[in-house]
Design an enzyme around this catalytic site. Structure first.
Site, PDB file in Angstrom:
ATOM      1  N   HIS A  10       0.820  -1.210   0.000  1.00  0.00           N
ATOM      2  CA  HIS A  10       0.000   0.000   0.000  1.00  0.00           C
ATOM      3  C   HIS A  10       0.856   1.264   0.000  1.00  0.00           C
ATOM      4  O   HIS A  10       0.615   2.203  -0.766  1.00  0.00           O
ATOM      5  CB  HIS A  10      -0.940  -0.006   1.218  1.00  0.00           C
ATOM      6  CG  HIS A  10      -1.778   1.237   1.296  1.00  0.00           C
ATOM      7  ND1 HIS A  10      -1.395   2.336   2.044  1.00  0.00           N
ATOM      8  CD2 HIS A  10      -2.932   1.570   0.689  1.00  0.00           C
ATOM      9  CE1 HIS A  10      -2.300   3.275   1.893  1.00  0.00           C
ATOM     10  NE2 HIS A  10      -3.249   2.834   1.087  1.00  0.00           N
ATOM     11  N   CYS A  47      34.552   3.122 -24.144  1.00  0.00           N
ATOM     12  CA  CYS A  47      33.675   2.915 -22.987  1.00  0.00           C
ATOM     13  C   CYS A  47      34.366   3.305 -21.687  1.00  0.00           C
ATOM     14  O   CYS A  47      33.882   2.983 -20.612  1.00  0.00           O
ATOM     15  CB  CYS A  47      33.194   1.472 -22.928  1.00  0.00           C
ATOM     16  SG  CYS A  47      34.518   0.274 -22.813  1.00  0.00           S
TER      17      CYS A  47
END
Length: 785
Positions: free
Chosen positions: A419, A746
């Site tokens: 919730h 990279c």
């Protein structure tokens, strides 16, 4: 017109256009019963009391006029007024009688349902469905009541009345106030649906997108033992499964993530009706509540429902323990990401080297700060003040009035569909759930910063930590000739990062997955049966509990981490670098000291290609290859390419290529890292073996300049902008262009230095792979050149 005159309608009589008459929940059940119910999707039958019966009940008891008087005195800014208004409204309804003619119609319909299911007092779920419910911008989730395992006519009539009264719970009134709905113009329809015996099996929730990021190409399935209400209550953490839609639709078994939950409790039938909580057996806590076959069926059904409605869905499902059949019991539009049409990207940067005092599952991607307010139970919510950080064990719908006042929310229990998670997402409040002990460690009045910017890794810091927020309009980000790819280490950030402008992933690192997710040395898993240290075996057994074969644990967990990254960017290329741990890093893994020696300079030691071809390490490399094979062949992620790091010699390159093929990886692109001077000097020879090169500027710089980059005293020399380094890089780019082979970079340099990125662009490099937080900044800078 026929429908509007009816007090009761069966699901097969209604469709999605009837939400004003039967509410969104019931309209959806009717729509699905009439359409996808005929395509092999199972739905339990039932009927509903229409909004006409609601107004009839109010008028017949003269409640409508009294409600008007009550709400004229309502002050939405006062918590006391909210409580008083809610109580007075509910008391009116619960004291009233259901008109005799309506009561007879309800009983008659119930008896028809009993006959259909061949039971005297068939067990049903009685659910409320507001006429404004389940609109695409408001979920109303948990705002009204649901009554389960209702048996017999008396229980049914009582539950119908309680459902009507629940339109005026404090949380429902508060929610309508926030969404701008008129309290007295919303009606309530009551759905009566045959129960699925999930108390004897399992149940849960499905979303047809990733709830945290809005990434649309996955189905997220949550599953627990027993009846599903416990998920929303947040008392337990459900099992979690991600299924990748594009390859599922091509026939692949694309369950790309499986996370075992903490399922200690479950709801089962109580003898007198309703539910009772019981403890889950130890062996069931340690196994998944759904098998792969059921996961794939549910994912396929979810895709059918999503395709039918043309929008993302929030679906409830249940498995019948008596028959083994799966059922869809509810579907509504997903509300958190539905209103977001703008193509913007927000970056949060927190400035702190502090260690967090608490960690848990991050909900959303924001940062919140304020004074802590620990509240032990809902009766004390009046103590809460706007702007405080709400800390509690868990929340339920009664907490909503104060949740929207919080700067952040932290709970001990719950997972991503508890919730607290659902509501904080919708309210846009950062939350961390499942911390286990926040309510004991944090104290009221203490100032904290709640950080949800690191993927699922939620962090709570002591004090107020400064941070920056930048928002970019992605429509205004220009396109470059140079491909901009990403460096991704943590799979958790992949979905969010996919929204950045990109041409795929130039470097997907395995190291984070191995260190954070797997945690055990691959050879300790491979040789598990022969390990002599009992304590070590127990620790590995605990971590790998769902796998009898410990090799499977490594292969499957690595495949999942890689697949999460590959799925996020599919069908763009994702270049996965084989593991590049140094000896000391491998040694730090659980069981590592049994298989790793000690080196004085691990940076230049037993790493990369030399490891893979070493006979003692080959079983570990084989498992890496099998993980990538699983991602490509089982999950269908053929956008994965591989890259070999730290390959010192041509001979090593040839050997590794042979092993890759021998271990089952064929017909995929294989690149080599260009990070050693020998890679540059013999680039032409390396390019005969590999499909291209990716420049690792970090290692190349230290080796060209002859420094140990871990040595702080000479670290200042290690600068990629050095002319010798640039000369090397320039040579490789030109040679790759000549040979028509891939050439990218990279390393960190283009992410760190703007002028270095400009240099690469001028040299005509095919791609730059950047850290996600520097992508937009680098693109904007390069577009000016």
């Amino acid at each position: 017109m026929f429908k509007k005159q009816k007090n009761i309608l069966w699901f097969k009589q209604i469709n999605s256009k009837d939400s004003a008459l039967v509410g969104g929940k019931n309209a959806s059940l009717g729509e699905m019963t009439r359409t996808i119910g005929k395509q092999g999707v199972n739905l339990p039958d039932g009927f509903c009391l229409t909004s006409k019966s609601f107004w009839y009940f109010l008028k017949k008891n003269k409640i409508d006029k009294e409600l008007k008087n009550i709400f004229q005195k309502f002050n939405p800014k006062s918590l006391d007024s909210l409580i008083k208004t809610g109580k007075a409204s509910r008391t009116l309804i619960l004291k009233a009688d259901i008109p005799d003619d309506l009561r007879k119609k309800i009983i008659r319909s119930y008896r028809v349902l009993c006959k259909k299911y061949k039971q005297d007092n068939v067990d049903v779920a009685v659910r409320s469905s507001a006429t404004a419910e389940d609109l695409a911008t408001a979920s109303f989730a948990g705002q009204m009541e649901t009554f389960l395992n209702v048996k017999g006519e008396k229980q049914l009539l009582d539950s119908v009345k309680k459902c009507i009264a629940s339109l005026f719970t404090d949380r429902s009134i508060s929610y309508r106030e926030e969404k701008g709905f008129d309290h007295l113009k919303i009606a309530l329809s009551v759905g009566v649906q045959k129960m699925v015996r999930s108390d004897l099996a399992c149940s849960g929730v499905i979303f047809t997108l990733d709830t945290e990021t809005g990434f649309p190409e996955v189905v997220l399935i949550n599953s627990i033992w027993g009846i599903g209400e416990l998920i929303v209550k947040g008392k337990i953490t459900p099992d979690e499964f991600y299924v990748f839609k594009p390859t599922l639709k091509k026939g692949f078994k694309s369950i790309i993530v499986k996370n075992l939950g903490r399922k200690t409790k479950k709801y089962i039938y109580a003898k007198q009706g309703g539910l009772k909580e019981t403890t889950v057996k130890d062996k069931d806590q340690l196994r998944f509540s759904l098998n792969d076959k059921d996961i794939l069926v549910l994912a396929q059904w979810a895709c059918k429902i999503e395709d039918h409605y043309g929008k993302h869905q929030d679906i409830e499902w249940a498995k019948d323990g008596k028959t083994g059949d799966l059922f869809i019991v509810q579907s509504r539009p997903e509300t958190v990401h539905a209103p977001k049409n703008s193509r913007t990207y927000k970056e949060y940067k927190i400035k702190s080297k502090k260690k967090p005092i608490i960690t848990g599952i991050a909900i959303g991607d924001k940062i919140g700060a304020g004074e802590v307010r620990v509240i032990s139970d809902v009766s004390k919510i009046s103590q809460f003040k706007q702007g405080e950080v709400l800390v509690t064990k868990m929340t339920d719908p009664d907490w909503v009035p104060i949740m929207r006042l919080a700067s952040a929310i932290v709970t001990d229990e719950g997972g991503k569909t508890a919730h607290a998670a659902i509501v904080s997402r919708e309210l846009g409040v950062p939350a961390i759930v499942g911390t286990q002990n926040a309510s004991k460690i944090l104290k009221t009045g203490q100032t904290v910063t709640v950080d949800c910017t690191q993927g699922l890794n939620g962090r709570v810091f002591e004090g107020k930590i400064s941070f920056k927020v930048k928002e970019y309009d992605l429509k205004k980000v220009p396109k470059l000739k140079t491909k901009i790819m990403l460096n991704i280490g943590a799979p958790e950030i992949a979905f969010k990062s996919s929204f950045l402008p990109n041409s795929g992933v130039g470097l997907a690192r395995e190291e984070f997955i191995i260190a954070e997710k797997i945690r055990v040395h691959p050879l300790a898993l491979y040789h598990f049966k022969n390990l002599k240290n009992k304590k070590l075996k127990q620790e590995i057994e605990r971590i790998t509990v769902e796998h009898k074969d410990k090799k499977d644990y490594f292969i499957k967990e690595l495949a999942e981490g890689i697949s999460q990254i590959a799925a996020a960017f599919y069908p763009k290329e994702v270049i996965v670098r084989f593991s590049d741990f140094k000896t000391n890093e491998y040694r730090n893994l659980i069981g590592g000291e049994l298989f790793e020696g000690e080196e004085s300079n691990p940076m230049l030691g037993f790493r990369g290609a030399s490891r893979y071809i070493d006979e003692s390490f080959q079983p570990a490399f084989k498992m890496e290859c099998q993980a990538i094979k699983r991602a490509r062949n089982v999950f269908g992620l053929e956008n994965i390419s591989v890259m070999v790091p730290f390959c010192r010699t041509i001979e090593e390159g040839r050997e590794v290529k042979k092993l890759i093929a021998r271990f089952g990886l064929k017909e995929l692109k294989t690149y080599v890292m260009c990070e050693i001077p020998s890679n540059v000097i013999l680039a032409e020879e390396f390019l005969k073996i590999f499909d291209g090169m990716s420049i690792g500027s970090n290692d190349l710089t230290q080796l060209v300049l002859g420094i140990d980059r871990d040595n702080a005293q000479i670290a200042y020399i290690g600068d990629e902008r050095n002319e010798a380094v640039k000369e090397m890089i320039s040579k490789v780019i030109k040679l790759c262009q000549e040979k028509k082979k891939y050439c990218g970079i990279c390393g960190e340099a283009p992410s760190t230095y703007e002028e270095f990125a400009e240099f690469l662009q001028k040299q005509g490099i095919e791609s730059m792979s950047l850290n996600p937080d520097t992508v937009i900044k680098t693109i904007l800078n390069l577009s000016k050149k």
